[in-house]
Design a protein around this motif. Structure first.
Motif, PDB file in Angstrom:
ATOM      1  N   GLU A 193     -63.733 -17.428 -86.151  1.00 20.25           N
ATOM      2  CA  GLU A 193     -64.824 -18.415 -86.163  1.00 20.25           C
ATOM      3  C   GLU A 193     -64.449 -19.652 -85.343  1.00 20.25           C
ATOM      4  OE1 GLU A 193     -67.379 -20.886 -89.490  1.00 20.25           O
ATOM      5  OE2 GLU A 193     -66.530 -18.954 -90.088  1.00 20.25           O
ATOM      6  N   TYR A 194     -63.204 -20.094 -85.495  1.00 17.92           N
ATOM      7  CA  TYR A 194     -62.740 -21.278 -84.772  1.00 17.92           C
ATOM      8  C   TYR A 194     -62.771 -21.035 -83.262  1.00 17.92           C
ATOM      9  CZ  TYR A 194     -59.619 -24.881 -82.963  1.00 17.92           C
ATOM     10  OH  TYR A 194     -59.085 -25.916 -82.226  1.00 17.92           O
ATOM     11  N   VAL A 195     -62.237 -19.888 -82.839  1.00 16.38           N
ATOM     12  CA  VAL A 195     -62.164 -19.583 -81.401  1.00 16.38           C
ATOM     13  C   VAL A 195     -63.574 -19.406 -80.815  1.00 16.38           C
ATOM     14  CG1 VAL A 195     -61.394 -17.850 -79.723  1.00 16.38           C
ATOM     15  CG2 VAL A 195     -59.825 -18.653 -81.495  1.00 16.38           C
ATOM     16  N   GLU A 196     -64.431 -18.729 -81.559  1.00 18.17           N
ATOM     17  CA  GLU A 196     -65.803 -18.510 -81.060  1.00 18.17           C
ATOM     18  C   GLU A 196     -66.617 -19.801 -81.019  1.00 18.17           C
ATOM     19  OE1 GLU A 196     -67.498 -15.341 -83.395  1.00 18.17           O
ATOM     20  OE2 GLU A 196     -65.996 -13.909 -82.651  1.00 18.17           O
ATOM     21  N   GLY A 197     -66.192 -20.799 -81.779  1.00 14.42           N
ATOM     22  CA  GLY A 197     -66.923 -22.069 -81.804  1.00 14.42           C
ATOM     23  C   GLY A 197     -66.561 -23.024 -80.680  1.00 14.42           C
ATOM     24  N   ALA A 198     -65.760 -22.561 -79.716  1.00 21.16           N
ATOM     25  CA  ALA A 198     -65.323 -23.452 -78.628  1.00 21.16           C
ATOM     26  C   ALA A 198     -66.489 -23.821 -77.720  1.00 21.16           C
ATOM     27  CB  ALA A 198     -64.226 -22.766 -77.811  1.00 21.16           C
ATOM     28  N   ALA A 199     -66.495 -25.064 -77.250  1.00 25.00           N
ATOM     29  CA  ALA A 199     -67.475 -25.486 -76.240  1.00 25.00           C
ATOM     30  C   ALA A 199     -67.143 -24.790 -74.921  1.00 25.00           C
ATOM     31  CB  ALA A 199     -67.415 -26.995 -76.081  1.00 25.00           C
ATOM     32  N   ALA A 200     -68.107 -24.792 -74.001  1.00 21.88           N
ATOM     33  CA  ALA A 200     -67.958 -24.037 -72.744  1.00 21.88           C
ATOM     34  C   ALA A 200     -66.675 -24.378 -71.980  1.00 21.88           C
ATOM     35  CB  ALA A 200     -69.172 -24.279 -71.862  1.00 21.88           C
ATOM     36  N   ASP A 201     -66.290 -25.639 -71.987  1.00 15.47           N
ATOM     37  CA  ASP A 201     -65.134 -26.062 -71.173  1.00 15.47           C
ATOM     38  C   ASP A 201     -63.866 -26.215 -72.025  1.00 15.47           C
ATOM     39  OD1 ASP A 201     -66.061 -28.123 -72.683  1.00 15.47           O
ATOM     40  OD2 ASP A 201     -65.885 -29.657 -71.102  1.00 15.47           O
ATOM     41  N   GLU A 202     -63.857 -25.607 -73.192  1.00 15.71           N
ATOM     42  CA  GLU A 202     -62.759 -25.836 -74.128  1.00 15.71           C
ATOM     43  C   GLU A 202     -62.025 -24.519 -74.411  1.00 15.71           C
ATOM     44  OE1 GLU A 202     -62.624 -28.075 -78.471  1.00 15.71           O
ATOM     45  OE2 GLU A 202     -64.129 -26.524 -78.171  1.00 15.71           O
ATOM     46  N   GLU A 203     -60.684 -24.562 -74.407  1.00 16.14           N
ATOM     47  CA  GLU A 203     -59.916 -23.375 -74.773  1.00 16.14           C
ATOM     48  C   GLU A 203     -59.392 -23.537 -76.188  1.00 16.14           C
ATOM     49  OE1 GLU A 203     -56.912 -21.822 -72.247  1.00 16.14           O
ATOM     50  OE2 GLU A 203     -58.147 -21.945 -70.450  1.00 16.14           O
TER      51      GLU A 203
ATOM     52  N   ALA B  42     -54.439 -10.469 -80.813  1.00 14.70           N
ATOM     53  CA  ALA B  42     -54.081 -10.684 -79.408  1.00 14.70           C
ATOM     54  C   ALA B  42     -55.221 -10.258 -78.481  1.00 14.70           C
ATOM     55  CB  ALA B  42     -52.801  -9.932 -79.070  1.00 14.70           C
ATOM     56  N   LYS B  43     -55.801  -9.091 -78.764  1.00 16.70           N
ATOM     57  CA  LYS B  43     -56.856  -8.549 -77.889  1.00 16.70           C
ATOM     58  C   LYS B  43     -58.049  -9.508 -77.812  1.00 16.70           C
ATOM     59  CE  LYS B  43     -59.913  -5.499 -79.123  1.00 16.70           C
ATOM     60  NZ  LYS B  43     -60.665  -4.310 -79.554  1.00 16.70           N
ATOM     61  N   ASN B  44     -58.367 -10.137 -78.924  1.00 16.86           N
ATOM     62  CA  ASN B  44     -59.550 -10.998 -78.967  1.00 16.86           C
ATOM     63  C   ASN B  44     -59.270 -12.462 -78.637  1.00 16.86           C
ATOM     64  OD1 ASN B  44     -61.172  -8.780 -79.602  1.00 16.86           O
ATOM     65  ND2 ASN B  44     -60.699  -8.953 -81.778  1.00 16.86           N
ATOM     66  N   GLY B  45     -58.127 -12.687 -77.987  1.00 20.47           N
ATOM     67  CA  GLY B  45     -57.857 -14.024 -77.444  1.00 20.47           C
ATOM     68  C   GLY B  45     -57.538 -15.083 -78.479  1.00 20.47           C
ATOM     69  N   MET B  46     -57.115 -14.668 -79.663  1.00 12.28           N
ATOM     70  CA  MET B  46     -56.821 -15.652 -80.709  1.00 12.28           C
ATOM     71  C   MET B  46     -55.361 -16.094 -80.707  1.00 12.28           C
ATOM     72  SD  MET B  46     -58.891 -14.395 -84.009  1.00 12.28           S
ATOM     73  CE  MET B  46     -59.440 -12.721 -83.914  1.00 12.28           C
ATOM     74  N   TYR B  47     -54.529 -15.367 -79.950  1.00 11.95           N
ATOM     75  CA  TYR B  47     -53.086 -15.609 -79.990  1.00 11.95           C
ATOM     76  C   TYR B  47     -52.664 -16.417 -78.768  1.00 11.95           C
ATOM     77  CZ  TYR B  47     -48.083 -14.270 -79.715  1.00 11.95           C
ATOM     78  OH  TYR B  47     -46.718 -14.265 -79.626  1.00 11.95           O
TER      79      TYR B  47
END
Length: 355
Positions: free
Chosen positions: A91-101, A151-156
């Motif tokens: 949820e945290y990762v998917e909530g990123a703004a467009a220019d935010e990692e 890892a696959k879903n970019g959370m790591y």
């Protein structure tokens, strides 16, 4: 890393049963752990104290801003498990703004996820009286699937980050590391509001398991200084047994870490080291240089087979393809089996000799 069982089987150490009574008031609190380091019914390790190998530190203001539940409250309610952890990071990762990692986690956690199932890669099988591999265990398939997906879903976040505060600045929600990286010079500053939780539990298990760092003593073979050794062990142990000493230690901790809370302290230095968690140890870290000794490793990552297997579903090969648990098992099964075969032969010869 090779002290138990390999170097005990090679007779570099002697049993401590003549000088340590694990049923006595001083030693009974570590009896369960000492039982995991026995050969031929004799104890080889006197555990002195335990230190959490890794805890998860987080910044409560980041949790609040993302509208997430407080992990500590979930932990208090028995709800801090793999699913809660994964969903929160997602949820945290998917909530990123467009220019935010954003990232879910950085640090040292993979082995603990495997071991939260209550199992280790190598285990002693009492029925067979030998050390066996758990590579094909179904619980490890579940653990590896989840780590793979993180890892696959970019959370790591895979790179090294040396302290909790730096992880939060990089929008990493959870920082998993020994408490050294969030105490002392790395401690929260005035105005910081951090929390600490243990590794999430396996949702299929009601028992809380942890592997833990242990300070312990062993007795070199050939020493006849029984009284001196007994006295030394008791002096070392009493500091972690008597409340007076424990209170002084805690007081000192809060002088040096004034922005830690009582809750944080209780997780890292009380819950994890007392009986709330069942402590397990992987004998795989003490089997042979190939399986256990990072210093002797020749592979790209300079890791011995056992530590490598625990973390590798989060890694990629030279073409950027992520390793699967199936691949890793296939690749290392032969090595694990042959190293265990050698060790078990040495172990049975040792038993024969020490009848």
């Amino acid at each position: 890393s090779m002290t138990f069982p390999a170097n005990c089987i090679k007779e570099m150490f002697q049993p401590i049963d003549d000088i340590v009574d694990f049923d006595s008031a001083m030693w009974s609190d570590v009896k369960n752990v000492a039982e995991q380091f026995t050969l031929n019914g004799k104890h080889f390790v006197a555990p002195i104290n335990f230190l959490p190998g890794s805890v998860i530190t987080y910044d409560k203001s980041m949790i609040d801003a993302a509208g997430l539940d407080d992990p500590y409250e979930l932990y208090q309610n028995g709800e801090w498990d793999w699913n809660a952890w994964y969903d929160m990071m997602s949820e945290y990762v998917e909530g990123a703004a467009a220019d935010e990692e954003r990232y879910g986690i950085n640090g040292w956690f993979a082995p603990f996820i495997f071991q939260s199932t209550g199992k280790t890669l190598i285990t002693y099988d009492a029925d067979k009286d030998e050390y066996v591999s758990n590579l094909n265990d179904a619980d490890f398939v579940r653990a590896s699937d989840m780590l793979y997906d993180i890892a696959k879903n970019g959370m790591y976040y895979p790179d090294w980050v040396g302290q909790a505060g730096d992880a939060f600045k990089k929008n990493i929600l959870f920082y998993a590391m020994g408490p050294w990286a969030s105490t002392g010079t790395h401690s929260p500053k005035d105005g910081d509001n951090w929390g600490v939780v243990p590794m999430p539990k396996d949702p299929n298990s009601d028992t809380l398991y942890t592997t833990i760092d242990m300070n312990a003593y062993m007795w070199v073979k050939g020493s006849t200084k029984n009284d001196a050794m007994k006295c030394w062990l008791e002096c070392a142990k009493i500091v972690y047994t008597q409340d007076t000493y424990k209170d002084i230690e805690k007081e000192k901790f809060f002088v040096n870490n004034p922005n830690w809370t009582e809750d944080m302290y209780n997780v890292a230095y009380v819950d994890l080291v007392t009986d709330k968690f069942t402590k397990i140890f992987d004998p795989g870290y003490g089997i042979s240089t190939t399986l256990s000794d990072n210093d002797a490793a020749t592979n790209d990552t300079k890791e011995a087979v056992i530590p490598y297997l625990y973390t590798s579903v989060m890694k990629t090969d030279e073409n950027g393809s992520q390793y699967t648990w199936t691949q890793l098992k296939e690749q290392y099964k032969g090595t694990v089996d042959s190293e265990l075969k050698t060790l078990n032969e040495q172990y049975h010869a040792y038993l024969e000799k020490n009848k």
